[in-house]
Write an enzyme that holds these catalytic residues in place. Structure first.
Site, PDB file in Angstrom:
ATOM      1  N   ASP A  10       0.865  -1.173   0.000  1.00 16.61           N
ATOM      2  CA  ASP A  10       0.000   0.000   0.000  1.00 16.61           C
ATOM      3  C   ASP A  10       0.904   1.227   0.000  1.00 16.61           C
ATOM      4  O   ASP A  10       2.132   1.112   0.144  1.00 16.61           O
ATOM      5  CB  ASP A  10      -0.884  -0.029   1.256  1.00 16.61           C
ATOM      6  CG  ASP A  10      -1.662   1.253   1.458  1.00 16.61           C
ATOM      7  OD1 ASP A  10      -2.360   1.680   0.523  1.00 16.61           O
ATOM      8  OD2 ASP A  10      -1.565   1.852   2.551  1.00 16.61           O
ATOM      9  N   ALA A  12      -0.043   5.300   1.378  1.00 12.65           N
ATOM     10  CA  ALA A  12      -0.148   6.130   2.581  1.00 12.65           C
ATOM     11  C   ALA A  12      -0.351   5.298   3.838  1.00 12.65           C
ATOM     12  O   ALA A  12      -1.244   4.460   3.906  1.00 12.65           O
ATOM     13  CB  ALA A  12      -1.290   7.130   2.424  1.00 12.65           C
ATOM     14  N   LYS A  51     -11.563   6.678  -2.579  1.00 14.94           N
ATOM     15  CA  LYS A  51     -12.052   7.789  -1.759  1.00 14.94           C
ATOM     16  C   LYS A  51     -13.559   8.030  -1.879  1.00 14.94           C
ATOM     17  O   LYS A  51     -14.214   8.379  -0.889  1.00 14.94           O
ATOM     18  CB  LYS A  51     -11.263   9.064  -2.087  1.00 14.94           C
ATOM     19  CG  LYS A  51      -9.773   8.940  -1.838  1.00 14.94           C
ATOM     20  CD  LYS A  51      -9.460   8.277  -0.494  1.00 14.94           C
ATOM     21  CE  LYS A  51      -7.980   8.068  -0.285  1.00 14.94           C
ATOM     22  NZ  LYS A  51      -7.675   7.030   0.716  1.00 14.94           N
ATOM     23  N   ASP A 181      -1.515  -1.135   6.027  1.00 14.06           N
ATOM     24  CA  ASP A 181      -1.687  -0.571   7.364  1.00 14.06           C
ATOM     25  C   ASP A 181      -3.135  -0.457   7.811  1.00 14.06           C
ATOM     26  O   ASP A 181      -3.391   0.025   8.913  1.00 14.06           O
ATOM     27  CB  ASP A 181      -1.040   0.819   7.431  1.00 14.06           C
ATOM     28  CG  ASP A 181      -1.803   1.842   6.574  1.00 14.06           C
ATOM     29  OD1 ASP A 181      -1.860   1.647   5.343  1.00 14.06           O
ATOM     30  OD2 ASP A 181      -2.339   2.816   7.125  1.00 14.06           O
TER      31      ASP A 181
END
Length: 265
Positions: A10, A12, A51, A181
């Site tokens: 991934d 960010a 998003k 994450d």
């Protein structure tokens, strides 16, 4: 390496933007402009999704939905909210492209282990142009970057992972380790059939900047880390590491274990 052939990262919160801070403020500001108050916890819960899907998911949360009253939220409304979110995010996205501590060295070591590198992201292609440019200046420049726009749907669907695997030239999927994450990263990895590894510190799930993390007492830090580890495991992580710096050693260990007896995910 005898068994593993590739690693799928991934962006960010995993390899760049410690704490995955860039999107959070933009989401919260966008909702505030609409007169909707959202918490940090609500904002981070869908992190890792495309998003616009992130916004859809937030709008369905009880605490947010209750603020809508009788107001009807149409797809046009959601599209407009996403456009405003993007406007807010683009203002500062370039400031959040620095690799997390240890990421560049870890990736270089993994490449030296003859493993292919691929990446997927919840950002759009235009967002990634900014992030990639900023990260490349600091030494992190993977060639393979797949967005939801490239495949039609983002996490938790496995399509980005499949597209990245094709570009990496790696199959079957259990020769790949997915590293991320967020809960959505873990679901993406498991849905794709890849070995799936979560990271604690620097993650969106941990939710703090590096400075804020360092200012925690040891007790608070370990307690928060334990909660993150539990969430990632519940979401499907095969293993959870504290930091990305631990990843090369773990990959060597995992490859040794798997090479002794082939195990399917």
């Amino acid at each position: 390496m005898k068994y593993l052939q590739g690693v799928l990262f991934d962006w960010a919160g995993t390899t760049v933007d410690y704490g995955c801070m860039a999107p959070v403020g933009s989401f919260m500001d966008m909702f505030a402009e609409k007169g909707i108050q959202v918490s940090m916890e609500e904002t981070r819960q869908p992190m890792g999704m495309a998003k616009i899907d992130h916004i859809r998911t937030m709008l369905e949360m009880p605490g947010i939905y209750s603020q809508l009253g009788n107001q009807k939220i149409s797809e046009k409304d959601i599209t407009e909210m996403n456009e405003r979110f993007e406007q807010l995010l683009f203002k500062n996205l370039g400031d959040y492209a620095d690799p997390v501590p240890g990421a560049v060295a870890a990736v270089e070591e993994i490449i030296d282990m003859d493993l292919k590198i691929g990446t997927t992201t919840g950002y759009t292609r235009d967002m990634m142009k900014i992030v990639q440019a900023g990260a490349a200046e600091k030494g992190y420049a993977p060639d393979i970057v797949i967005t939801a726009e490239d495949v039609g749907a983002g996490r938790p669907f496995p399509w980005m992972a499949y597209a990245a695997a094709m570009k990496m030239g790696v199959y079957p999927m259990n020769r790949i380790v997915k590293v991320g994450d967020t809960v959505m990263d873990m679901k993406e990895g498991r849905n794709a059939g890849a070995w799936t590894v979560g990271l604690v510190y620097g993650s969106s799930e941990f939710g703090l900047t590096q400075t804020e993390t360092e200012q925690l007492s040891e007790q608070d830090r370990l307690s928060r880390a334990a909660e993150v580890r539990e969430r990632l495991i519940e979401a499907g992580a095969h293993h959870v590491l504290d930091t990305i710096a631990e990843l090369p050693a773990y990959l060597k260990e995992l490859d040794h274990q798997l090479s002794q007896q082939e195990v399917l995910v």
